[in-house]
Each structure stands twice: as structure tokens, then as C-alpha cells.
Design a protein around this motif. Structure first.
Motif, mmCIF file in Angstrom:
data_model
loop_
_atom_site.group_PDB
_atom_site.id
_atom_site.type_symbol
_atom_site.label_atom_id
_atom_site.label_comp_id
_atom_site.label_asym_id
_atom_site.label_seq_id
_atom_site.Cartn_x
_atom_site.Cartn_y
_atom_site.Cartn_z
ATOM 1 N N GLN A 243 41.332 35.533 36.836
ATOM 2 C CA GLN A 243 40.665 35.798 38.097
ATOM 3 C C GLN A 243 40.466 34.469 38.823
ATOM 4 O O GLN A 243 39.988 33.511 38.249
ATOM 5 N N SER B 3 38.779 32.943 42.135
ATOM 6 C CA SER B 3 37.910 33.070 43.301
ATOM 7 C C SER B 3 38.328 32.174 44.462
ATOM 8 O O SER B 3 37.845 32.348 45.576
ATOM 9 N N SER B 4 39.200 31.213 44.210
ATOM 10 C CA SER B 4 39.635 30.330 45.295
ATOM 11 C C SER B 4 40.649 31.018 46.206
ATOM 12 O O SER B 4 40.898 30.549 47.312
ATOM 13 N N PRO C 73 40.456 37.088 49.378
ATOM 14 C CA PRO C 73 40.327 38.449 48.860
ATOM 15 C C PRO C 73 41.395 39.363 49.456
ATOM 16 O O PRO C 73 41.718 39.263 50.643
ATOM 17 N N PRO D 216 40.218 38.003 44.226
ATOM 18 C CA PRO D 216 39.170 39.024 44.371
ATOM 19 C C PRO D 216 39.686 40.185 45.227
ATOM 20 O O PRO D 216 40.534 40.001 46.106
ATOM 21 N N ARG E 33 35.158 40.168 49.170
ATOM 22 C CA ARG E 33 34.186 39.068 49.118
ATOM 23 C C ARG E 33 33.015 39.389 50.047
ATOM 24 O O ARG E 33 33.219 39.767 51.210
ATOM 25 N N ASN F 98 31.840 37.767 40.435
ATOM 26 C CA ASN F 98 31.542 36.353 40.250
ATOM 27 C C ASN F 98 30.474 36.023 41.286
ATOM 28 O O ASN F 98 30.717 36.068 42.485
ATOM 29 N N TRP G 89 29.584 35.387 35.651
ATOM 30 C CA TRP G 89 30.289 36.659 35.729
ATOM 31 C C TRP G 89 29.330 37.790 35.392
ATOM 32 O O TRP G 89 28.612 37.733 34.394
ATOM 33 N N ASP H 34 32.181 37.388 44.786
ATOM 34 C CA ASP H 34 33.569 37.824 44.714
ATOM 35 C C ASP H 34 33.614 39.030 43.789
ATOM 36 O O ASP H 34 33.087 38.994 42.672
ATOM 37 N N TRP I 275 35.774 42.306 41.978
ATOM 38 C CA TRP I 275 36.976 42.978 41.518
ATOM 39 C C TRP I 275 36.559 44.359 41.033
ATOM 40 O O TRP I 275 35.542 44.494 40.346
#
Length: 153
Positions: free
Chosen positions: A24, A26-27, A30, A73, A76, A101, A107, A132, A134
Motif C-alpha cells: 500500500q 499512500s504517496s 487515490p 489508496p 483520500r 492509514n 494502520w 487514506d 482502501w
């Protein structure tokens, strides 16, 4: 002998520190969009439909995460907190999970907390910042799902 110990210690100090690698990311942007919300937001509950799931097993994340999720993601939420709780839910005909996240980098996960194979994660004292999200799927690669973001229990 002393020289050998010194060299070994120097090599250990120079070695990179191992950090866990997660699929995963996050950077990344989404897949299904993003929104900025403040406590007391008008369109409560916010709902977004999309394809949940992906090729990654969420059980590799810290905590009790489950399900198959994507790499970036799904959605977001940038949130300015107030005194109300912040609640995320997944709604689907499939067995879905939530992987979040949070602004603190931790998490947060749930499977079936909303009942009927749907997930719910409730932040009773939410932090301001980026969440973020999922939506994972159990036993399948993908499924149609709705993400619900609300401050109402």
C-alpha cells in the motif's frame, strides 16, 4: 580479535535499518478521488461508489488487516476534526474490509464491524489530517462497493 570486533561493529552501524515494506502506497494519488471535510460537514453521510479490492494481501500490514486491496489508496479524506466521531463504512454485496492509514501514520483495519459482511471503523476522537482509505475484498479480487464517511453513529 579487537580489530575484528571493531570492523563488525562498524559494518553493523553502516548497514541500513530495515523498515517494513508494504504494497500500500499512500504517496500515490487515490484511484477514486479525494475530498476535504471539516467537522459538521453538510453532505453527511458522504458516499462514494467504486471497485474495491486489488492484488495485495492486507494481512501483511500491522494490526488485524484482512482482504485483498490495491496499491494506491482508493480514496483520500483530508479532515479538520471537531468533537464528533469520524466513521468510515464499506457497504457491498461482497465481504468487504476497511484499511485506513490515519494522520498519525498508523494502520486501522476492520472486517465485518458494520454487520452483514460490511466493515466499519470509528475514530471516537479523530485527528485532523489525511486519511487514506482502501476497501478490501475477502475471497475475490474485486467487487462493487460504497464508501460511507459520516459523523453520525
Amino acid at each position: 580479535m579487537m580489530k575484528t570486533l571493531f570492523v563488525a561493529a562498524a559494518l553493523m552501524a553502516a548497514a541500513p535499518i530495515a523498515t517494513p515494506a508494504f504494497a500500500q502506497d499512500s504517496s500515490q494519488a487515490p484511484v477514486f478521488g479525494q475530498v476535504t471535510l471539516s467537522a459538521g460537514f453538510d453532505d453527511d453521510p458522504l458516499q462514494r461508489r467504486f471497485r474495491a479490492g486489488g492484488p495485495n494481501n492486507a494481512s501483511r500490514l500491522p494490526g488485524s488487516c484482512t482482504g485483498n486491496v490495491g496499491t494506491p489508496p482508493d480514496f483520500r479524506v483530508t479532515y479538520t476534526a471537531g468533537s464528533a466521531p469520524l466513521i468510515f463504512r464499506s457497504v457491498s454485496l461482497a465481504d468487504t474490509t476497511l484499511v485506513i492509514n490515519g494522520p498519525d501514520g498508523r494502520w486501522y483495519c476492520d472486517d465485518d464491524g458494520f454487520g452483514d459482511l460490511d466493515a466499519e471503523y470509528r475514530f471516537n476522537r479523530p485527528q485532523s489530517g489525511v486519511y487514506d482509505i482502501w476497501i478490501g475484498v475477502i475471497g475475490r479480487a474485486e467487487a462493487d462497493a460504497t464508501l460511507v464517511v459520516t459523523e453520525r453513529p
